[in-house]
Design an enzyme around this catalytic site. Structure first.
Site, short mmCIF file in Angstrom:
data_model
loop_
_atom_site.label_atom_id
_atom_site.label_comp_id
_atom_site.label_asym_id
_atom_site.label_seq_id
_atom_site.Cartn_x
_atom_site.Cartn_y
_atom_site.Cartn_z
N GLY A 13 -30.01 -15.73 -38.85
CA GLY A 13 -29.10 -15.18 -37.85
C GLY A 13 -29.85 -14.21 -36.95
O GLY A 13 -31.04 -13.95 -37.16
N ASP A 14 -29.16 -13.70 -35.92
CA ASP A 14 -29.76 -12.78 -34.94
C ASP A 14 -30.98 -13.38 -34.24
O ASP A 14 -31.90 -12.67 -33.85
CB ASP A 14 -30.20 -11.45 -35.60
CG ASP A 14 -29.03 -10.67 -36.15
OD1 ASP A 14 -27.97 -10.70 -35.51
OD2 ASP A 14 -29.18 -10.04 -37.22
N GLU A 15 -30.99 -14.69 -34.09
CA GLU A 15 -32.16 -15.33 -33.46
C GLU A 15 -32.12 -15.21 -31.93
O GLU A 15 -33.12 -15.48 -31.27
CB GLU A 15 -32.22 -16.83 -33.81
CG GLU A 15 -32.41 -17.14 -35.28
CD GLU A 15 -31.09 -17.41 -35.99
OE1 GLU A 15 -30.03 -17.07 -35.39
OE2 GLU A 15 -31.10 -17.94 -37.10
N HIS A 42 -23.05 -11.85 -31.16
CA HIS A 42 -24.02 -12.41 -30.22
C HIS A 42 -24.20 -11.42 -29.09
O HIS A 42 -23.23 -11.02 -28.45
CB HIS A 42 -23.50 -13.73 -29.65
CG HIS A 42 -23.47 -14.82 -30.65
ND1 HIS A 42 -22.92 -16.05 -30.41
CD2 HIS A 42 -23.93 -14.86 -31.91
CE1 HIS A 42 -23.05 -16.81 -31.48
NE2 HIS A 42 -23.66 -16.11 -32.41
N THR A 131 -20.75 -7.34 -44.48
CA THR A 131 -20.40 -6.50 -43.33
C THR A 131 -19.01 -5.87 -43.52
O THR A 131 -18.55 -5.14 -42.66
CB THR A 131 -20.40 -7.34 -42.03
OG1 THR A 131 -19.56 -8.47 -42.26
CG2 THR A 131 -21.78 -7.79 -41.65
N THR A 241 -23.31 -16.72 -45.91
CA THR A 241 -21.97 -16.38 -45.47
C THR A 241 -21.01 -17.32 -46.21
O THR A 241 -21.44 -18.12 -47.05
CB THR A 241 -21.85 -16.47 -43.93
OG1 THR A 241 -20.63 -15.84 -43.55
CG2 THR A 241 -21.91 -17.89 -43.41
N LYS A 330 -37.74 -14.07 -28.26
CA LYS A 330 -38.40 -12.78 -28.52
C LYS A 330 -39.92 -12.89 -28.66
O LYS A 330 -40.54 -12.10 -29.38
CB LYS A 330 -37.78 -12.11 -29.75
CG LYS A 330 -36.28 -11.82 -29.55
CD LYS A 330 -35.66 -10.98 -30.63
CE LYS A 330 -35.64 -9.52 -30.29
NZ LYS A 330 -34.77 -8.72 -31.16
N LEU A 331 -40.50 -13.86 -27.96
CA LEU A 331 -41.96 -13.96 -28.01
C LEU A 331 -42.59 -12.70 -27.42
O LEU A 331 -43.65 -12.26 -27.87
CB LEU A 331 -42.43 -15.21 -27.23
CG LEU A 331 -43.91 -15.54 -27.38
CD1 LEU A 331 -44.24 -15.92 -28.82
CD2 LEU A 331 -44.35 -16.65 -26.44
N ASP A 332 -41.94 -12.10 -26.42
CA ASP A 332 -42.46 -10.88 -25.79
C ASP A 332 -42.66 -9.74 -26.78
O ASP A 332 -43.52 -8.89 -26.59
CB ASP A 332 -41.50 -10.42 -24.67
CG ASP A 332 -40.07 -10.25 -25.18
OD1 ASP A 332 -39.51 -11.26 -25.66
OD2 ASP A 332 -39.52 -9.14 -25.11
N VAL A 412 -38.55 -14.72 -23.19
CA VAL A 412 -39.50 -13.60 -23.12
C VAL A 412 -38.81 -12.29 -22.75
O VAL A 412 -39.46 -11.33 -22.32
CB VAL A 412 -40.66 -13.91 -22.14
CG1 VAL A 412 -41.57 -14.99 -22.70
CG2 VAL A 412 -40.13 -14.32 -20.76
P1 GDP Z 1 -27.53 -14.01 -32.03
O1 GDP Z 1 -26.57 -13.50 -33.04
O2 GDP Z 1 -28.35 -15.14 -32.50
O3 GDP Z 1 -26.90 -14.27 -30.70
O4 GDP Z 1 -28.60 -12.88 -31.80
P2 GDP Z 1 -28.39 -11.37 -31.40
O5 GDP Z 1 -27.25 -11.16 -30.53
O6 GDP Z 1 -28.48 -10.54 -32.63
O7 GDP Z 1 -29.69 -11.23 -30.50
C1 GDP Z 1 -30.77 -10.64 -30.91
C2 GDP Z 1 -31.16 -9.51 -29.99
O8 GDP Z 1 -32.33 -9.93 -29.31
C3 GDP Z 1 -30.19 -9.09 -28.90
O9 GDP Z 1 -30.30 -7.70 -28.74
C4 GDP Z 1 -30.72 -9.83 -27.66
O10 GDP Z 1 -30.41 -9.18 -26.44
C5 GDP Z 1 -32.18 -9.77 -27.92
N1 GDP Z 1 -32.96 -10.87 -27.34
C6 GDP Z 1 -32.64 -12.19 -27.27
N2 GDP Z 1 -33.67 -12.90 -26.76
C7 GDP Z 1 -34.67 -12.00 -26.51
C8 GDP Z 1 -36.00 -12.11 -26.04
O11 GDP Z 1 -36.51 -13.18 -25.73
N3 GDP Z 1 -36.73 -10.95 -25.96
C9 GDP Z 1 -36.23 -9.74 -26.30
N4 GDP Z 1 -37.00 -8.68 -26.19
N5 GDP Z 1 -34.98 -9.60 -26.77
C10 GDP Z 1 -34.20 -10.72 -26.89
#
Ligand code: GDP
Length: 423
Positions: A13-15, A42, A131, A241, A330-332, A412
């Protein structure tokens, strides 16, 4: 062709699924949530601001997109009401013209949240770090056929009797098992009046709406919550979950069991993160972990556990999700690192393995780490594959080769357009 698309998580999760749905919804007419509820959010960053959506589908920011909360969800009316109010406060239109709730979605009641917290307290140091949003008690009740369906709100006499019967039974558990206070019928009826009745205009037979939409070649997107390793049947049980997050469940949980999900975009994070208890083989500790946590902003209701990308778990996630393409996010975040670590295999009883083992023995596995050279420059402005530094390209290709699925998107940055489209 009756083909739909799903955007789903491959890991814990949180991807970054929300940012992918937000980006791609312009190509769709309908976005459906099919499982889960207030337990995971999300995050979306767009022209309206930064939002955390828990229940509403991420298509709510696009005009002309219908957003459906499907029958497989844990529909928490109180949470949903707050979410709608927050969005409206920031200028986002939410009305029955763009949001629909399935009449077959079960309602998550206040007692589900209470039971979640009471059970965690009873478990003490064996708690699952839930949670406390009531998700496990809710799904237990759903499968025990002891939930209220949203459509019952249309029939107040049926609803009143059903609530009375369920409350009688729930109070036996609250008082007898946990020694806590009973809930009164008056409290529950007030709660229904405040949080459920205003939602009535949104409640529809979403199954027939979707069937018509499919017939009329509308483009339908299923939005998954959490990731494959949290799936009730295929994840790291019992640290999962309580619902099925896999794309295969999306048609059933949305109200369109005959739909074929032909395109499955699996979202993979460029490193690993995990919230809560349970085996997390690739975990880093100490300063190394703290650094990654900080640069990745990995904090939620608990600080996230972090580690390098886990190729064993990711390959498994890609397989059970049946992903047809990957979005790597999140490659950045990795740009600062001199060397990029990867967890390429596990070691179990002295033997290296590359298949996900049975969940109960996962805690005995140790990670096998390798490193690749870092790229050490800012890539947040890159929009073209060929402009990515070679070391970053090599990292992406290594993941692709290892998990056997094409990486079509590279994110990124969190903003809508911080993305590289490949191929
Ligand atoms: P979800 O539940 O899969 O939608 O993931 P989250 O909402 O927990 O997203 C993860 C976090 O990473 C959020 O704060 C996004 O704004 C952030 N995020 C998503 N893609 C990127 C990225 O490519 N780079 C960076 N730096 N942050 C990202």
């Amino acid at each position: 062709m009756d083909t739909c698309t799903a955007i789903v998580g491959i890991n814990w999760g949180d991807e970054g699924k929300g940012r992918m749905v937000d980006l791609l919804t312009e190509d769709f007419d309908i976005v459906c949530r099919y499982q889960g509820g207030g337990n995971a959010g999300h995050t979306i960053v767009n022209q309206y601001g930064e939002f955390m959506l828990h229940l509403l589908p991420s298509g709510v920011f696009r005009p002309n997109v219908m957003n459906i909360l499907g029958n497989g969800m844990a529909l928490d009316p109180e949470h949903l009401t707050r979410e709608i109010e927050t969005l409206r406060g920031k200028g986002v239109d939410i009305s029955p013209d763009n949001v629909m709730i399935s009449e077959r979605a079960s309602l998550l009641m206040p007692w589900h949240r209470r039971l979640d917290a009471l059970e965690e307290a009873r478990l003490k140091d064996k708690k699952l770090d839930t949670t406390r949003k009531g998700i496990a008690p809710f799904y237990s009740d759903k499968y025990a056929k002891k939930t209220i369906l949203a459509g019952e709100l249309f029939y107040p006499d049926v609803l009143r009797q059903h609530l009375h019967d369920l409350l009688e039974w729930k109070n036996l558990i609250l008082t007898g098992v946990y020694g806590d206070e009973a809930e009164t019928e008056e409290e529950i009826n007030n709660w229904v009046k405040t949080y459920c009745e205003p939602l009535v205009p949104y409640i529809r037979n979403t199954g027939s709406y979707l069937a018509d939409a499919l017939w009329n070649h509308k483009r339908i997107l299923f939005e998954g919550q959490l990731g494959a390793l949290r799936d009730l049947d295929y994840g790291i049980y019992p640290f999962t979950t309580s619902s099925n997050v896999l794309a295969a469940y999306a048609p059933i949980g949305s109200g369109l069991p005959r739909a074929r999900v032909g395109r499955i975009i699996g979202v993979v994070k460029a490193y690993s993160s995990c919230v809560g208890a349970g085996p997390f083989v690739c975990e880093l500790f100490g300063d190394e972990a703290e650094h990654l946590r900080q640069i990745g902003r990995e904090y939620g209701h608990l600080p996230h556990r972090v580690g390098p990308i886990d190729l064993v778990a990711t390959r498994y996630g890609v397989r059970v999700q049946n992903a047809t393409e990957i979005a790597l996010t999140k490659l950045d975040v990795l740009s600062e690192l001199d060397e990029i670590p990867l967890c390429t295999r596990y070691r179990l009883n002295g033997v290296e393995i590359d298949e996900m083992p049975f969940p109960s023995i996962l805690s005995r596995c140790e990670p096998v780490f390798e490193t690749m050279p870092g790229w050490k420059c800012d890539i947040t402005g890159v929009r073209n594959w060929w402009d990515l530094p070679e070391a970053a390209q090599n990292y992406v290709k290594r993941i692709e080769d290892s998990v056997g699925c094409i990486i079509k998107w590279i994110s990124v940055g969190p903003e809508r357009h911080s993305i590289i489209r490949r191929g």
